[in-house]
Each structure stands twice: as C-alpha cells, then as structure tokens.
Design an enzyme around this catalytic site. Structure first.
Site, PDB file in Angstrom:
ATOM      1  N   ARG A 104       0.825  -1.219   0.000  1.00 50.42           N
ATOM      2  CA  ARG A 104       0.000   0.000   0.000  1.00 50.42           C
ATOM      3  C   ARG A 104       0.851   1.257   0.000  1.00 50.42           C
ATOM      4  NH1 ARG A 104      -4.927  -2.272   3.570  1.00 50.42           N
ATOM      5  NH2 ARG A 104      -6.166  -2.930   1.781  1.00 50.42           N
ATOM      6  N   LYS A 110     -21.650 -14.747  -1.610  1.00 44.67           N
ATOM      7  CA  LYS A 110     -23.086 -14.492  -1.470  1.00 44.67           C
ATOM      8  C   LYS A 110     -23.690 -13.782  -2.668  1.00 44.67           C
ATOM      9  CE  LYS A 110     -22.608 -13.820   3.486  1.00 44.67           C
ATOM     10  NZ  LYS A 110     -22.555 -12.777   4.509  1.00 44.67           N
ATOM     11  N   GLY A 159     -10.545  -6.891  -3.993  1.00 46.61           N
ATOM     12  CA  GLY A 159     -10.886  -7.920  -3.010  1.00 46.61           C
ATOM     13  C   GLY A 159     -10.125  -9.221  -3.192  1.00 46.61           C
ATOM     14  N   GLY A 168     -14.210  -2.883  -0.737  1.00 48.08           N
ATOM     15  CA  GLY A 168     -15.563  -2.321  -0.730  1.00 48.08           C
ATOM     16  C   GLY A 168     -15.721  -1.196  -1.746  1.00 48.08           C
TER      17      GLY A 168
END
Ligand code: AMP
Length: 404
Positions: free
Chosen positions: A40, A201, A361, A384
């Site tokens: 990062r 999901k 992700g 997200g």
C-alpha cells in the site's frame, strides 16, 4: 467521470494534504510494530513523487486499523515514516498529532519537497463521523487536498471527503487510475466485454451483476453464489452448497434481465464437491468432481468449479477484448479448492490482447497467489470501494473532487 488531478493544478511551494491508504498490516516483533507488507505504501509513490517533483510540501494522512477514536500505540502510523523515507529516498517527518498546534507547526515548517506524515486519522473520534471540526483541523494544515486513497473512497469520513469542503480538492494518480479502469473503461469497453463474478453471497454481488448486465456481453458467475443460479437454471439439487431461499428471486431477476438485454449469462456446469469442510483448519474431507449438470448429493457441498466449467468460461475469456473479474470461483484459500480460480486467472493471462482488470478484493489475492499479477492490465487496490464503484454508486471520496 472527469475529475481534476494533480496534473491540473499549480502545486509549486504549496502545502498539499494527501489522503493516502497506509492501512498496512503490522506485526509486533520484539516489542516493536513492524510492517509485514508495504504494497500500500508502494502504490502511493507515483503520486508522492509527482508532488515532490512539482515542488509541493507534502502532508500525508491515513487511517490504520480500527482504533475506534482512541489513541492506540499498536495502530500508530509511526512505523510508516521510516519505511516511506527508505522508499522515497528523502526524509519523512512524523507528527504524533493529526491536527492542532503540533501538526500545524510541522506543516508550516516544511520546505518545498519536504514530507510530513500525520498520525492515524482514526485516533480522532470525529473521523468516521465525518466531523467538520476534524475536517477543518486537517484543512488548516494545507492549501490543497489530494485524495489518493481509493480503498477508502466509499466512506464519507473527515479525511476522505469532509476536508474537501474547506480546500480545493483533486485526485491523486492512483485514484485516477482506479477510476479510469473501474469506471471510465467500463462505460465504453472494447468488446466482447466479459465480466467474471464469484465470491460467496448472491446478495453481496447482485448490485454489480445488475449494473454490469447493462454493459457486458457475457457475465460469468462462479463461487458460492453460483449454486443458487444452478438450482434455478439446471434444476439440480445442490446438497449443502452455499444457498439461501431469499437469493432465488434475486438470481431469477438477474437471469430475466440478462435474457431481456441479450447478455450471455454463463454459470458452472460441474463442481468439485466435498463431504466436509473446515475453513479455519483449511481442510476438506473426501472430494470428487460431479459430472456435467449432475446434482450434488445430500451432505456434500460445492467448493470449486469443475473442469468443464473452466473450459466453458475460458472459451468466453479467450474471445474477450475487455475482462473484469471480482470474486473467486471457489474456496481458493484451501489449496485443493483453488484450482478453478487459478485456471480462470490463467485464462485471463493467456488472452494478451484483452484489457484484463482485476476488480478488487479476493480476486487480487488469488491472482497474486497464482503468480499472475504482472500479466494483468490493472489490479485494483480497493475492496468495498471497488464493489461500490462497479455497482455504479457515487463514492463520497470521489464526488468531493473538483470536476475537470
Ligand atoms: P467475496 O468476498 O464475496 O468475494 O467472497 C469471497 C469468499 O467466497 C472467499 O473467502 C471464498 O472462500 C468464498 N467462496 C467462494 N466459493 C465458495 C463456495 N463454493 N462455497 C463457500 N464459499 C465460497
């Protein structure tokens, strides 16, 4: 989404507050906090270097972890200052205060080409509430705000959005790249445009499915959420694979929308199944592949796509000119169930004439694990934030930036 960037404004001799994503993993070693992965920090270097070359005075802020408004030495950004300094080859000053007189004095003392890192914005209880006082305190340190923290752009916090109420705000180079690949590129993609969606999901990914049904030529669905689609389309029983009755109408609506819009929706035709599954121990029981369109027996569950699904999906990927991928094809964290996910990564890597975008992700982890990261056109740094952008949502940390 044409937002002004650091290329569009005068920066020489200006104090520039840059919101970066220095939310790096830390580990305690011999009583010291040590950075275990500096990716990062590396991702922000192009923006910081560009600002320094333009003669700016660079003030960096970020959150780290979840200190919940309390000062916690184990979640201090202090270890990032020497790590960043080593990467940049210039000294990096650290301020133990995020705002206030100490931070202000250090900011004002910065020479052109100087770098100051502020303490964790989340040590302040106002950060996650988008407290205007904290935003003003940050703004007071600088003359310009640059947002380069794409991974936090879906949050309306004082340091990601609020501060832009008090300073001219533009995008950094990492943010610009993320928006170019995860937004602009998909508005007008080179076709065929193939979207690969996986993960656990249906409810988590339906926003992306619905949005990309308006853009894509083909949508490939894998992972845990594929079993709901398989149950509907193939009429098979799915054993104890991931499924919720409330996902069925959602999946059905997506299938209807695909049909209406002439989008090809590809779902797995076979699966690797197991009779027991311990995620924490990273262990599967007995495993086997089902045949094509074969039901999954009671007591068994699908943990990966099978070879015929890999073939079907790879054929679509091979013809694509743009591919975007979000979400693994199976429980890739467990070695035996990672094959399908890795083979999809390989299919993407093999299509060198396509723009291959990894949309954040777990797919990022999968591509890195498969050692194929350098074969991709772009790998998002968001989680997200990537999903929300792909869903077509407006991100507060982007909305607050000046239009070109
Ligand atoms: P997401 O964060 O929604 O992209 O989901 C990623 C997670 O989905 C990973 O942790 C995978 O292990 C999990 N996953 C993928 N396929 C399956 C499956 N067939 N059954 C259970 N979990 C799955």
């Amino acid at each position: 989404m044409p937002k002004k960037t650091i290329r569009d404004i005068e920066l020489s001799n200006k104090r520039v507050l840059v919101r970066v994503d220095f939310n790096v993993p830390l580990e305690e070693k011999d009583g010291q906090m040590v950075i275990t992965d500096a990716t990062r920090i590396q991702e922000t270097l192009p923006t910081i270097k560009a600002l320094l070359e333009k003669g700016a005075k660079v003030i960096l802020c970020s959150h780290l972890g979840r200190p919940k408004g309390q000062r916690d030495p184990k979640q201090s950004l202090a270890p990032v200052a020497p790590a960043l300094s080593a990467l940049l080859g210039v000294p990096v000053e650290f301020s133990e205060e995020t705002t206030g007189p100490v931070a202000l004095a250090k900011a004002q003392a910065l020479p052109a080409g100087g770098v100051l890192l502020l303490e964790n914005t989340r040590f302040h209880p106002g950060e996650e509430k988008n407290d205007p006082e904290l935003a003003k305190g940050l703004a007071e340190l600088a003359e310009i705000f640059v947002n380069d923290a794409f991974g936090s752009a879906h949050r309306a916090h004082s340091s990601t959005a609020g501060v832009a109420d008090y300073l001219p705000a533009v995008s950094g180079l990492l943010m610009e790249k993320e928006l170019a690949y995860l937004h602009d590129e998909l508005e007008n993609p080179d076709r065929p445009f193939v979207v690969i969606l996986g993960g656990a999901k249906v409810s988590d990914k339906i926003g992306v499915i619905n949005r990309l049904l308006e853009k894509a030529d083909t949508i490939i669905i894998g992972g845990g959420m594929a079993y709901t689609f398989r149950k509907i389309v193939q009429g098979i029983s799915i054993g104890k694979s991931l499924y919720k009755p409330e996902w069925e109408p959602i999946a059905q609506a997506a299938l209807d929308k695909a049909k209406e819009r002439g989008v090809k929706l590809l779902i797995p035709v076979d699966a690797m199944i197991t009779d027991s599954f311990d995620f924490d121990a990273k262990k599967l029981g007995t495993t086997k592949y089902t045949g094509v369109h074969e039901s999954i027996p009671d007591g068994w569950e699908g943990v990966d796509i099978g070879p015929e699904s890999v073939k079907l999906f790879s054929e679509a990927i091979a013809e694509a000119k743009t591919v975007i991928w979000n979400g693994p094809m199976g429980v890739f964290e467990i070695k035996e169930a990672a094959k399908g996910t890795f083979e999809i990564a390989e299919a993407m890597a093999a299509n060198t004439s396509a723009k291959n975008i990894i949309g954040g992700g777990d797919s990022v982890k999968a591509v890195k694990k498969a050692k194929l990261a350098d074969k991709m056109t772009f790998i998002s740094t968001g989680g997200g934030a990537s999903l929300e952008l792909l869903e077509g949502k407006v991100l507060p940390g982007v909305a607050c930036l000046q239009e070109k």
